[in-house]
Design an enzyme around this catalytic site. Structure first.
Site, mmCIF file in Angstrom:
data_model
loop_
_atom_site.group_PDB
_atom_site.id
_atom_site.type_symbol
_atom_site.label_atom_id
_atom_site.label_comp_id
_atom_site.label_asym_id
_atom_site.label_seq_id
_atom_site.Cartn_x
_atom_site.Cartn_y
_atom_site.Cartn_z
ATOM 1 N N LYS A 1 40.823 49.043 33.133
ATOM 2 C CA LYS A 1 41.992 48.615 32.490
ATOM 3 C C LYS A 1 42.525 49.376 31.170
ATOM 4 C CE LYS A 1 46.055 44.814 33.269
ATOM 5 N NZ LYS A 1 45.814 43.495 33.822
ATOM 6 N N GLU B 1 48.079 30.484 44.024
ATOM 7 C CA GLU B 1 49.004 28.936 44.004
ATOM 8 C C GLU B 1 49.049 27.923 44.739
ATOM 9 O OE1 GLU B 1 49.586 32.366 43.659
ATOM 10 O OE2 GLU B 1 50.900 32.373 42.380
ATOM 11 N N ARG C 1 55.275 30.586 47.260
ATOM 12 C CA ARG C 1 53.651 31.265 47.847
ATOM 13 C C ARG C 1 53.523 29.010 47.922
ATOM 14 N NH1 ARG C 1 50.487 35.951 46.856
ATOM 15 N NH2 ARG C 1 52.216 36.654 47.724
HETATM 16 C C1 LIG Z 1 51.563 35.716 44.020
HETATM 17 C C2 LIG Z 1 52.002 36.153 42.164
HETATM 18 N N1 LIG Z 1 51.139 35.592 41.292
HETATM 19 C C3 LIG Z 1 50.946 35.605 40.318
HETATM 20 C C4 LIG Z 1 51.636 36.977 39.568
HETATM 21 C C5 LIG Z 1 51.349 37.818 38.383
HETATM 22 N N2 LIG Z 1 50.911 38.666 37.933
HETATM 23 C C6 LIG Z 1 50.746 40.109 38.745
HETATM 24 S S1 LIG Z 1 49.949 40.910 38.230
HETATM 25 C C7 LIG Z 1 48.682 40.109 38.360
HETATM 26 C C8 LIG Z 1 46.880 40.570 37.905
HETATM 27 C C9 LIG Z 1 46.503 41.098 38.574
HETATM 28 O O1 LIG Z 1 45.315 41.544 38.904
HETATM 29 P P1 LIG Z 1 44.935 42.477 39.396
HETATM 30 O O2 LIG Z 1 44.915 41.769 40.690
HETATM 31 O O3 LIG Z 1 43.029 42.318 38.988
HETATM 32 O O4 LIG Z 1 45.218 44.166 39.244
HETATM 33 P P2 LIG Z 1 45.035 44.410 37.443
HETATM 34 O O5 LIG Z 1 46.417 43.976 36.696
HETATM 35 O O6 LIG Z 1 44.017 43.921 36.978
HETATM 36 O O7 LIG Z 1 45.660 46.507 38.121
HETATM 37 C C10 LIG Z 1 49.216 38.824 38.366
HETATM 38 C C11 LIG Z 1 48.376 37.092 37.880
HETATM 39 C C12 LIG Z 1 51.659 38.005 40.604
HETATM 40 N N3 LIG Z 1 52.520 39.080 40.618
HETATM 41 N N4 LIG Z 1 51.892 37.339 42.222
#
Ligand SMILES: Cc1ncc(C[n+]2csc(CCOP(=O)(O)OP(=O)(O)O)c2C)c(N)n1
Length: 638
Positions: free
Chosen positions: A296, A386, A414
């Site tokens: 990242k 969630e 959710r």
């Molecule tokens: C249902 C839901 N819960 C929480 C989020 C908030 N959120 C956005 S990005 C993220 C992290 C995602 O991590 P990953 O899939 O590993 O992607 P990266 O950012 O590491 O590329 C979260 C928790 C979301 N978008 N949707």
């Protein structure tokens, strides 16, 4: 080799090769040897552009090479490329004809911060919430297979790109289970950077880390060159390829057991390796999972060092543009509702060992970082889960502890069944701290907290509160905490009106509002953060203004009195009008046979696009001038 930048360019960098790419077809026309340069230019332009516009940052930087390789190897948009969450798609937008518009991202009438079907044919699925990509891509694979059967042509390929964070959600597991059952050709790219917004947590994260550090991966890294030679990039030597790939599969790999061909982990910043692997995977039938290791924030040293802080970036303000000082977003010192919640949580936990705080992967956004450090035994980050978060809270409540679920309004959607079936139906003692209630600005409609009042108000046993200022937020959290049964406090993103916060905690009487201004003829019943607007309009029109505080139970005594003394009741809330607090007021009047003119002001029956919060409020007709006009117009009819 990836070029690593340490500054965000304040003037547009020269990107001669990138400037020639207005579609993935033009990218595909380039010789593979030029792709490294495309990556360098793409990263430089991305840094410049996000510096100008603000927006999601680290995740996009980490998938520059992967994005190039995917569009190079697959025939997008015919082949479907479905990104999970979508916050990492800025490079994808740049390569798919939206390079110049990227400067408008998340701004009113500009590009959306996430993939959007109405924005581009290269965005086959709209997204914003996580962990939907596998289900959506499987649906597309089913559609593709049906078309293939009709015309006998090879089907469209369907590719989902999902992060290790998003992979932790129930939806992703449900899809994996079904993908194995359907057994269609489909590629899942697992973009593993070991990060969610925070560090990834849980058994899956540990498992991925083990794969990373396994001998197999090191062996794979060292023998990359040999392997590339062995991979026929275009021939149809499927059997040979499959055998070769089987050799890369560690015994007992979970995904293999679930019916996927598992490949990896491979270096997600090595373009030739990615391209050749993807080309070869096209020959493999059935579901395939390609595990890609990325970093990242890759290529921007401050983000590599602080991937949490650089998850998103604030636009670099114009006056300081001469002195480049990139700031991670949320660097402002103003106390936000999130901080008020975090401070309250720490203050409570100090005296209440039974308090257990739960976050579904949002500890930074929800203001829980200090709490997590100080009270690790009372803190659970459950990953992006969630549904689990809410039922976990229900279970904890069964044991006489007091769970506090910190959750964004939009993500609570959710966990609706869990809220009803597991918490409210059993009248369990759970407090919901519902963040980002109302419009949320630049994240747009996918993240707006527009519906929580509507969907919670109809659930028996719930107590629902909406603070009008910071101090009410603190006191309401306390009220909900000591109340026995399910209770929710919904508060907005960002700062409030700036009132003094009393350290002492005093429980509010349940179901009691307060009259903030005595006027005549019109009574504005405010539910939540719009109180300052209501008071200004109240001054202008000499209207009464009530800070209702409770959406459920309603202060019926106050309602009776206001209905008796005024000719028009105006309800005001930053929630959908449909089913909202105002609807609750009208239901009460109807039940009691109270006849009074009522005007409901709230979010109209449309999805409101990304823009500043102020602009969204205008779109919703909830700014002072419009509210005043609407009240005057309604008065003429009463
Ligand atoms: C249902 C839901 N819960 C929480 C989020 C908030 N959120 C956005 S990005 C993220 C992290 C995602 O991590 P990953 O899939 O590993 O992607 P990266 O950012 O590491 O590329 C979260 C928790 C979301 N978008 N949707």
């Amino acid at each position: 080799m990836t070029t690593t930048y340490s500054d965000i360019p304040l003037t547009r960098p020269a990107t001669p090769l990138l400037d020639r790419i207005d579609s993935p077809a033009q990218l595909r026309a380039l010789p593979e040897s030029e792709l490294e340069q495309v990556a360098d230019e793409l990263r430089a332009y991305l840094l410049y552009s996000v510096g100008q516009s603000g927006g999601h940052f680290g995740a996009g930087l980490g998938v520059v090479e992967l994005t190039i390789a995917l569009h190079y190897a697959f025939n997008t948009p015919d082949d479907r490329l479905v990104w999970d969450v979508g916050h990492q798609t800025y490079p994808h937008k740049i390569l798919t004809g939206r390079r110049e518009e990227l400067l408008t991202i998340r701004h009113r009438d500009g590009l959306a911060g996430f993939p959007n079907r109405s924005e581009s044919e290269y965005d086959p699925f709209g997204v914003g919430h996580s962990s939907t990509s596998l289900s959506a891509a499987l649906g597309m694979a089913i559609g593709s297979a049906m078309d293939q059967n009709l015309d006998g042509q090879p089907g469209r390929r369907c590719v989902a790109v999902i992060g290790d964070g998003a992979m932790t959600a129930g939806m992703a597991f449900e899809a994996i289970n079904h993908i194995a059952h359907v057994d269609l050709d489909m590629l899942v790219v697992l973009n593993d950077n070991n990060m969610s917004i925070s560090k990834s947590v849980g058994g899956l994260a540990t498992y991925f880390s083990k794969l990373w550090s396994s001998k197999l991966y090191n062996l794979f890294r060292e023998s990359t060159k040999t392997l590339l030679k062995a991979f026929p990039s275009t021939s149809g030597l499927v059997r040979k390829t499959e055998e070769l790939m089987k050799a890369l599969v560690a015994p007992g790999i979970v995904f293999e057991e679930l019916g996927f061909t598992y490949i990896g982990p491979i270096d997600g910043h090595n373009i030739p390796l990615l391209v050749h692997t993807l080309e070869n995977l096209k020959q493999v039938t059935g579901p395939v999972l390609l595990h890609v290791a990325t970093q990242k924030g890759k290529g921007f040293s401050p983000a590599e060092e602080d991937p949490i802080g650089y998850h998103a970036l604030n636009k670099i303000p114009t006056p300081t543009r001469e002195t480049p000082a990139p700031q991670p977003s949320d660097a402002s010192k103003q106390p936000k509702y999130q901080q008020i919640f975090g401070d309250w949580l720490c203050d409570m936990a100090a005296d209440h060992p039974e308090l257990i705080a739960i976050t579904p992967a949002m500890s930074e956004g929800s203001g829980m970082v200090e709490f997590a450090e100080r009270f690790p035994q009372q803190f659970h980050d459950v990953a992006i889960a969630e549904q689990h978060a809410v039922t976990l809270a229900a279970g904890i409540a069964c044991e006489g502890k007091k769970p506090v679920v910190a959750i964004y309004s939009t993500f609570l959607q959710r966990a609706y069944d869990q809220l009803i079936h597991d918490v409210a139906l059993q009248n369990l003692d759970v407090l919901f701290a519902i963040d980002r209630a109302g419009l949320v600005g630049e994240d747009g409609a996918t993240h707006a907290g527009s519906f929580d009042i509507s969907f919670m108000r109809c659930i028996p046993n719930m107590v629902i509160m909406a603070p009008a200022d910071e101090n009410e937020a603190r006191q309401m959290l306390y009220t909900g905490y000591i109340h026995i049964g399910p209770a929710a406090v919904r508060y907005p993103r960002g700062t409030g009106p700036g009132v003094t916060i009393e350290q002492a905690m005093t429980a509010l009487p349940i179901g009691k509002g307060r009259l903030s201004r005595q006027g005549q003829q019109v009574a504005i019943l405010n539910f939540g953060a719009l109180l300052p607007t209501a008071l200004s309009v109240g001054e202008e029109l000499d209207a009464s203004v009530a800070d209702m505080r409770f959406i459920k139970p309603l202060d019926t005594e106050l309602l009776d009195q206001l209905a008796a003394d005024h000719t028009l009741i105006v309800t005001l809330e930053e929630n959908a009008i449909a089913g909202g607090a105002g609807a609750g007021v009208s239901e009460y009047f109807a039940q009691r046979g109270i006849v009074v003119a009522v005007l409901h002001l709230g979010l109209p029956d449309i999805f409101i696009d990304h823009a500043t919060h102020d602009a969204q409020i205008v779109t919703a007709g909830l700014d002072e001038a419009t509210i005043s006009e609407r009240i005057k117009a309604r008065l003429l009819k009463t």
